[in-house]
Scaffold this motif. Structure first.
Motif, short mmCIF file in Angstrom:
data_model
loop_
_atom_site.label_atom_id
_atom_site.label_comp_id
_atom_site.label_asym_id
_atom_site.label_seq_id
_atom_site.Cartn_x
_atom_site.Cartn_y
_atom_site.Cartn_z
N CYS A 285 0.83 -1.21 0.00
CA CYS A 285 0.00 0.00 0.00
C CYS A 285 0.86 1.26 0.00
O CYS A 285 0.54 2.24 -0.68
CB CYS A 285 -0.94 -0.01 1.20
N TYR A 286 1.96 1.25 0.75
CA TYR A 286 2.86 2.40 0.74
C TYR A 286 3.46 2.61 -0.66
O TYR A 286 3.58 3.75 -1.14
CB TYR A 286 3.99 2.21 1.75
N MET A 287 3.79 1.53 -1.32
CA MET A 287 4.37 1.64 -2.66
C MET A 287 3.35 2.18 -3.66
O MET A 287 3.67 3.04 -4.50
CB MET A 287 4.86 0.24 -3.10
N GLN A 288 2.13 1.73 -3.56
CA GLN A 288 1.10 2.22 -4.48
C GLN A 288 0.70 3.66 -4.18
O GLN A 288 0.42 4.43 -5.10
CB GLN A 288 -0.11 1.29 -4.41
N ALA A 304 9.09 9.69 0.81
CA ALA A 304 8.85 9.20 2.17
C ALA A 304 8.14 7.85 2.16
O ALA A 304 8.48 6.94 2.94
CB ALA A 304 8.04 10.22 2.95
N ASP A 305 7.17 7.67 1.27
CA ASP A 305 6.48 6.37 1.19
C ASP A 305 7.41 5.28 0.66
O ASP A 305 7.33 4.12 1.09
CB ASP A 305 5.25 6.49 0.29
N CYS A 306 8.29 5.63 -0.28
CA CYS A 306 9.29 4.65 -0.73
C CYS A 306 10.23 4.26 0.41
O CYS A 306 10.63 3.09 0.53
CB CYS A 306 10.09 5.22 -1.91
N ARG A 308 9.45 4.14 3.58
CA ARG A 308 8.71 3.23 4.47
C ARG A 308 8.60 1.84 3.85
O ARG A 308 8.69 0.83 4.55
CB ARG A 308 7.32 3.80 4.76
N THR A 309 8.41 1.80 2.54
CA THR A 309 8.33 0.49 1.88
C THR A 309 9.65 -0.26 2.01
O THR A 309 9.66 -1.46 2.31
CB THR A 309 8.00 0.69 0.39
N LEU A 310 10.76 0.44 1.82
CA LEU A 310 12.07 -0.21 1.92
C LEU A 310 12.41 -0.55 3.37
O LEU A 310 13.18 -1.48 3.61
CB LEU A 310 13.14 0.69 1.32
N ALA A 311 11.87 0.19 4.33
CA ALA A 311 12.08 -0.18 5.73
C ALA A 311 11.37 -1.49 6.06
O ALA A 311 11.89 -2.32 6.81
CB ALA A 311 11.59 0.94 6.64
N LEU A 312 10.17 -1.68 5.49
CA LEU A 312 9.44 -2.93 5.73
C LEU A 312 9.93 -4.06 4.85
O LEU A 312 9.89 -5.22 5.26
CB LEU A 312 7.95 -2.69 5.47
N ASP A 313 10.38 -3.75 3.64
CA ASP A 313 10.83 -4.78 2.70
C ASP A 313 12.08 -4.27 1.98
O ASP A 313 11.99 -3.59 0.96
CB ASP A 313 9.72 -5.09 1.68
N PRO A 314 13.27 -4.55 2.51
CA PRO A 314 14.50 -4.00 1.90
C PRO A 314 14.77 -4.49 0.49
O PRO A 314 15.53 -3.84 -0.25
CB PRO A 314 15.60 -4.47 2.87
N SER A 315 14.19 -5.59 0.08
CA SER A 315 14.46 -6.14 -1.25
C SER A 315 13.36 -5.80 -2.25
O SER A 315 13.21 -6.50 -3.26
CB SER A 315 14.61 -7.66 -1.16
#
Length: 582
Positions: A285-288, A304-306, A308-315
């Motif tokens: 959802c953050y990525m979208q 900022a949303d990118c 958060r996405t990379l904090a939750l999923d680094p890959s």
């Protein structure tokens, strides 16, 4: 010696002769049950070890598999549950079918209906012409199965797999899979309950038994408060999953039609809601929402949303690519180059491992393994171009107006307002607030998630601070230059007014001189005319006219004297005086 030693060896071999493999497994199961009943994490973790030992002896023992799966679910090890039961995940089966190329384009839309969540032994094959990709639910077939007694094998269907795996998939962010699995588990549990109630005899509902049960229940001690059953838990979880999926569907539909503000509003309801959501689902959802922010030109919010996405999923490949594109848009080339280098390392690791990062069941939106080599070549070329641009000195012209979201030529108040809003949203102290609403797949990852979120938020905050200072200096210089331009324009206008006043004064003086000259000429003509006239003959006839002329003459002399005094005329004027009667 040999004869004497053989009985000893046989006695050692037969020391545990009475313990069969089945009894050893049963002992492990009993010990594990007693440990699981304590509801303590340490005891349940030890029970998982016992169940592993039992599964080493009997790998397909269904009771041991169920106890292990439920224990892992209680401990929060959802990834282990998914790895253990990954053969039952619908999306994984769809991915395998798509990669194998067995399904053509006309049947890809029905791939989810082709997934068989029940065992193949329970499927009816009465109609040979029936399409295997679609199976209708028949009430008559169900009645036949119930009447035939096939329902007594309900335990063999393993409905616990769907319930346990559905809960694990929900915590891992696989919402569609979780909904399909939980609904299938509920149907199987309801069918098993109906079969059990149908198989009961009429004697079990007799009145003596009923009165005995009621009397025993009246004499029984008070029971502890009722605990929530698994069915109620599954029902609540299904309602939550459906609500999240409805909101995400509405947000994606708004994003596709170009209603970006509406899409952002729906995604914000999911991300900022009171009830938390799984880690993987929030990352998507953050990525979208970052894509929606990017479409509206809000670069800082998208970055900022990118983050958060990379904090939750680094890959997350899509998040790295999107953030690099956003940084390149504002011409922040060093940070863009860093993200592209990270993405290149990720592509190389994918090609080395010959699979996408993460477990097999993990989703990778819009990423295919067969596309990685081509993307790697394009990425290498782009990295070389950016390095050349950085070497040529294109690192200082960052477009801070686009980063903060302002137009060129904005005022100081507009800059202060936009910067204050961005600081309140992206302050490093508040960078980890979103983690409190996130249900992590593994609680052991919380420290690493916090560290990544703080670091990325700090980098964005410093970039915003640098942009604010740069734009403030530029706006102050522009205001000073504008003041200088206004001052110069005012001075020029004053000089023009003074020159115009001087010109008007010169014109007035010239007009006065011309008037004096005309007056002198008139006086000379008058004197000559008066000297030639006959005073005696015309005095009586024109007495009235002379009196009128005399008055006019006196007034003209006064005016002429006033004008001569103003212009500083000092030359003598010959005036002839005559005695005139009043």
């Amino acid at each position: 010696m040999a004869a004497s030693s053989s009985p000893c060896l046989s006695s050692n071999d037969k020391k545990h002769w009475w313990l069969s493999t089945r009894k050893i497994v049963d002992k492990y199961i009993r010990d594990a049950r007693s440990l699981i009943a304590s509801h303590e994490h340490s005891e349940i973790a030890y029970a998982v070890g016992l169940l592993d030992a039992a599964l080493e002896i009997s790998p397909r023992f269904d009771l041991a598999l169920e106890l292990k799966a439920r224990s892992l679910l209680f401990l929060g090890r959802f990834k282990d549950v998914a790895d253990m039961l990954q053969d039952y995940i619908p999306s994984l089966k769809i991915a395998i079918e798509d990669s194998s190329g067995s399904a053509d384009s006309s049947t890809q839309n029905l791939s989810r209906e082709r997934v068989k969540l029940l065992n193949s032994s329970n499927s009816s094959s009465d109609s040979p012409c029936q399409d295997p990709s679609f199976k209708c639910f028949s009430i008559s077939d169900l009645k036949k199965k119930v009447m035939a007694g096939l329902c007594k094998n309900g335990d063999k269907e393993g409905q616990w797999r769907y319930l346990v795996l559905g809960q694990a998939c929900c915590h891992l962010g696989l919402m569609e899979d979780a909904m399909a699995l939980l609904q299938t588990g509920k149907r199987l549990a309801a069918a098993a309950f109906r079969r059990e109630s149908t198989s009961l005899s009429d004697d079990s509902f007799s009145f003596p038994n009923f009165f005995n049960n009621t009397s025993s229940s009246n004499n029984a001690p008070s029971t502890p408060p009722r605990t929530i059953t698994e069915t109620e838990t599954v029902t609540h979880l299904l309602s939550h999953i459906k609500q999240l999926l409805r909101r995400r569907t509405a947000a994606l539909a708004a994003l596709e039609v170009g209603a970006y503000s509406e899409s952002i509003r729906h995604f914000s309801k999911i991300l900022d809601g009171r009830r938390g959501a799984p880690q993987g689902f929030l990352a998507e959802c953050y990525m979208q929402r970052a894509s929606a922010y990017r479409a509206t030109g809000r670069i800082a919010e998208a970055i900022a949303d990118c983050n958060r996405t990379l904090a939750l999923d680094p890959s997350c490949i899509q998040a790295l690519d999107t953030r690099a594109a956003l940084l390149e848009t504002v011409r922040c080339l060093p940070d863009c180059l860093h993200d592209l280098e990270h993405l290149k390392l990720l592509y190389n690791s994918i090609l080395r491992d010959r699979k996408l990062p993460g477990p097999t069941w993990k989703r990778h939106n819009n990423v295919r393994y067969r596309e990685i080599p081509g993307k790697l070549c394009v990425l290498t070329t782009k990295i070389q171009e950016l390095k050349q641009r950085v070497a040529s000195g294109e690192t200082g012209n960052v477009d801070y107006y686009a980063l903060i979201g302002l137009r060129r030529g904005c005022s100081r108040s507009e800059l202060d307002k936009a910067y204050l809003l961005l600081c309140l949203r992206h302050k490093p102290d508040k960078a980890t607030v979103f983690i409190d609403r996130c249900e992590l797949a593994d609680d052991r990852d919380i420290d690493s998630v916090r560290d990544r979120a703080k670091l990325s938020a700090l980098l964005l905050y410093r970039l915003l601070q640098k942009g604010y200072s740069s734009l403030s200096t530029a706006i102050i210089d522009e205001e000073a230059a504008e003041k200088q331009r206004k001052k110069a324009a005012a001075a020029l206008q004053a000089a023009q007014a003074q020159a115009q006043a001087q010109a008007q004064a010169a014109q007035a003086a010239a007009a006065a001189a011309i008037q004096i000259q005309q007056t002198q000429e008139a006086m000379i003509e008058f004197e000559s005319a008066s000297s030639n006239s006959n005073s005696n003959s015309n005095r009586m006839v024109h007495s009235s006219e002379a009196k009128a002329f005399q008055g006019v003459f006196c007034r003209d002399i006064a005016v002429v004297g006033n004008l001569l005094s103003q212009v500083g005329f000092n030359r003598p004027i010959t005036v002839k005086y005559e005695a005139l009667s009043c």
